[in-house]
Design a protein around this motif. Structure first.
Motif, short mmCIF file in Angstrom:
data_model
loop_
_atom_site.label_atom_id
_atom_site.label_comp_id
_atom_site.label_asym_id
_atom_site.label_seq_id
_atom_site.Cartn_x
_atom_site.Cartn_y
_atom_site.Cartn_z
N ASP A 432 0.84 -1.19 0.00
CA ASP A 432 0.00 0.00 0.00
C ASP A 432 0.87 1.24 0.00
O ASP A 432 2.09 1.17 0.18
N SER A 433 0.24 2.39 -0.22
CA SER A 433 0.97 3.63 -0.47
C SER A 433 1.10 4.52 0.76
O SER A 433 1.45 5.70 0.63
N TRP A 434 0.86 3.99 1.95
CA TRP A 434 0.95 4.83 3.14
C TRP A 434 2.36 5.42 3.27
O TRP A 434 3.36 4.70 3.17
N SER A 461 -6.67 -5.39 -6.71
CA SER A 461 -6.61 -4.55 -5.52
C SER A 461 -5.96 -5.30 -4.36
O SER A 461 -5.85 -6.53 -4.37
N TYR A 464 -6.92 -4.03 2.92
CA TYR A 464 -7.27 -2.72 3.47
C TYR A 464 -7.49 -2.85 4.96
O TYR A 464 -7.64 -3.94 5.52
N GLY A 469 -6.75 2.03 1.80
CA GLY A 469 -6.52 0.87 0.96
C GLY A 469 -7.28 0.92 -0.35
O GLY A 469 -7.18 0.00 -1.16
N THR A 503 -11.67 -3.42 -2.39
CA THR A 503 -10.39 -4.03 -2.05
C THR A 503 -10.55 -5.54 -1.89
O THR A 503 -11.59 -6.10 -2.19
N TYR A 532 -4.42 6.32 1.69
CA TYR A 532 -3.56 5.45 0.91
C TYR A 532 -4.39 4.43 0.15
O TYR A 532 -5.54 4.13 0.51
N SER A 533 -3.82 3.92 -0.94
CA SER A 533 -4.43 2.87 -1.74
C SER A 533 -3.59 1.61 -1.60
O SER A 533 -2.48 1.65 -1.07
N ALA A 534 -4.12 0.49 -2.09
CA ALA A 534 -3.41 -0.79 -1.96
C ALA A 534 -3.48 -1.55 -3.27
O ALA A 534 -4.38 -1.34 -4.10
#
Length: 546
Positions: A432-434, A461, A464, A469, A503, A532-534
């Motif tokens: 993920d993009s955290w 995906s 999350y 996420g 997700t 953030y996304s995942a």
């Protein structure tokens, strides 16, 4: 080794990106038996690399600590690197300001034959940097000067007074024009060029001086490097040609960047760092490009230009995320560093493979190690191909991002730095993009050195939690054609429903009109409280039209 979280933002001036691929390793890959930080270097006529470190032991781990140490480094990253400590402390440079509050730090080095004896002298730029335990430690640099060695670093001659004062041009970084400064002659008289920062060597976190946001340029004849009156400063362009002034007050920046990284950080640590900092500028002759390597607390930054005075453009950000990092002895190391430099001696014949030096010690684990030494990692640069160049033609249905296909994964950020997750063929492992900041946009994608025909992107995906996420709206597909990113209209199957329900390893196919591109990315606003996304997998295809 981590795959990295490099990203290449579109140039703000709208011009095409120069590099199709700009990728740096996510951790150290070459270590040395040394101690210290900063390590500005110069390649001399004797074939050796000379480098100065700050606050350490240099290449003698049994020697006394010193605030500045000069070293000779032999070998190459491909074989091995060894070194020798040559001089240290007050034998190298004085402290021109109050020694009780400041000590010496190296910021730049050049090797050039200035006295005409047929052998290089070494010139080392040294600043007085605030130190101690008060909040202003490391946050201001009021003075700087240049010391000289005529015996390859063993003894040094210093001016009695600093050459630069009042926090003006006090972080001096010599332009690395290759061995003995020889490549300088390709751009006119063989001057020694030096870049400078005002106020401090990096963001001044206590605010005692303004943060550096401007990069300045000066030049001087090789025989007069220590003569302050002989220096002239870039003061602008006249019909495309640089104008130089002996008055430092006339100086104009060759690069201004007001961007700040990790502003609004949601975890403990410095935030809002400026992208202009002490690093290094090197001329990459095979690619005919000047490269300024810089950094913030949590990122590496790279700028490129066709000439010493520009125009400079931002080419790369690599986000390592906030602390704690994972040291070089970890199973999956992930760490950045500061004072990034690219020694010209280690640039490959074609200019595409380079080595970046940086250091890190803050919050370093005792078990996973740190990089508080002369420390290198690979940097790969592939210029964009011309629009008329041949397009690689893979077989239909092949994943253009499969391992071995030449795809370089990119992202806004990656929590663990594991971008190999994007094309490892496993949907049970995600990333993920955290990065501890409230990002407005995320992207996941690939860059290639050559253009590829494509018309489908498959996104699986990732996991999350309630902090994020997913994307808050259906993500878009962007492709890079002729160095410029553009949206491409795509249908999504099945439709993307924003929120946690999107997700959990769900498969989405984005189909669009065939395009020949050397970059593709899925982009959109990340969701959740932590923004953030995942992702689990990202595949790219050139499929038969129905």
């Amino acid at each position: 080794m981590t795959a990295g979280t490099s990203r290449q933002p579109a140039p703000a001036d709208g011009r095409p990106e120069y590099f199709a691929v700009a990728r740096v390793e996510g951790a150290e890959s070459v270590r040395t038996a040394s101690d210290g930080d900063l390590w500005p270097s110069a390649w001399a006529d004797d074939g050796q690399l000379y480098a100065a470190c700050g606050d350490g032991l240099g290449f003698d781990l049994t020697a006394p600590w010193a605030d500045i140490v000069v070293n000779r480094i032999e070998g190459t990253p491909a074989t091995s690197l060894t070194g020798a400590r040559l001089a240290s402390g007050r034998d190298v440079a004085p402290v021109w300001t109050d020694p009780d509050r400041y000590n010496s730090k190296p910021t730049g080095m050049v090797a050039v034959d200035g006295n005409g004896d047929g052998h290089d002298e070494l010139y080392l730029a040294v600043q007085d940097l605030r130190y101690g335990t008060d909040p202003s430690a490391f946050n201001e640099a009021p003075a700087a000067g240049i010391v000289r060695s005529e015996d390859y670093g063993h003894t040094w001659q210093a001016p009695r007074q600093p050459m630069f004062t009042d926090h003006v041009f006090t972080t001096v970084m010599f332009l690395d024009f290759g061995r003995s400064n020889r490549l300088s002659a390709q751009f006119g008289p063989p001057y020694v060029y030096a870049y400078g920062l005002d106020h401090n060597w990096r963001t001044s976190y206590d605010g005692c001086v303004p943060d550096p946001q401007d990069l300045y340029l000066a030049r001087v004849a090789p025989q007069a490097v220590q003569d302050r009156a002989a220096w002239t400063f870039f003061s602008g362009l006249d019909r495309g040609q640089p104008v130089w002034s002996a008055d430092i007050g006339d100086r104009a920046p060759v690069l201004t960047d007001t961007a700040r990284r990790h502003a609004g950080l949601t975890v403990a640590g410095p935030s809002g760092g400026t992208t202009i900092a002490q690093g290094g500028v090197v001329y990459n002759e095979p690619l005919n490009r000047f490269l300024y390597s810089s950094w913030t607390e949590y990122t590496f930054e790279l700028f490129e230009a066709p000439l010493p005075w520009g125009p400079w453009r931002h080419a790369l950000t690599h986000d390592f995320g906030p602390y704690p990092w994972l040291g070089p002895d970890a199973a999956w190391p992930r760490h950045g560093g500061y004072a990034t430099t690219i020694p010209s001696k280690f640039i490959s014949v074609d200019g595409r493979d380079l080595w970046l030096q940086s250091n890190w010690f803050w919050r370093a684990s005792t078990t996973e190690g740190r990089t508080y030494r002369f420390s290198l990692r690979r940097l790969r640069l592939d210029p964009a191909t011309e629009p008329g160049d041949t397009v690689d033609g893979p077989r239909i249905e092949a994943n253009l991002a499969a391992p071995g296909a030449g795809a370089h994964a990119v992202a806004t950020a990656a929590r663990s730095g594991r971008l190999d997750v994007l094309n490892d063929g496993r949907v049970d492992v995600g990333e993920d993009s955290w990065n501890g900041t409230p990002k407005a946009t995320d992207h996941w994608g690939y860059h290639w050195a050559r253009r590829k025909p494509m018309n489908r992107l498959r996104y699986v995906s990732g996991p999350y939690d309630f902090n994020g996420g997913w994307f808050t709206e259906p993500p878009r597909v962007e492709v890079r054609v002729a160095g410029r990113w553009r949206d491409t209209e795509a249908t999504i199957d099945p439709p993307y429903q924003p929120g946690p329900e999107a997700t959990g390893h769900r498969v989405y196919d984005f189909t669009f009109a065939e395009v020949h591109a050397d970059g593709i990315r899925l982009t959109g606003p990340p969701g959740g409280a932590e923004h953030y996304s995942a992702i689990s997998e990202l595949s790219v295809f050139h499929v038969e039209s129905p």
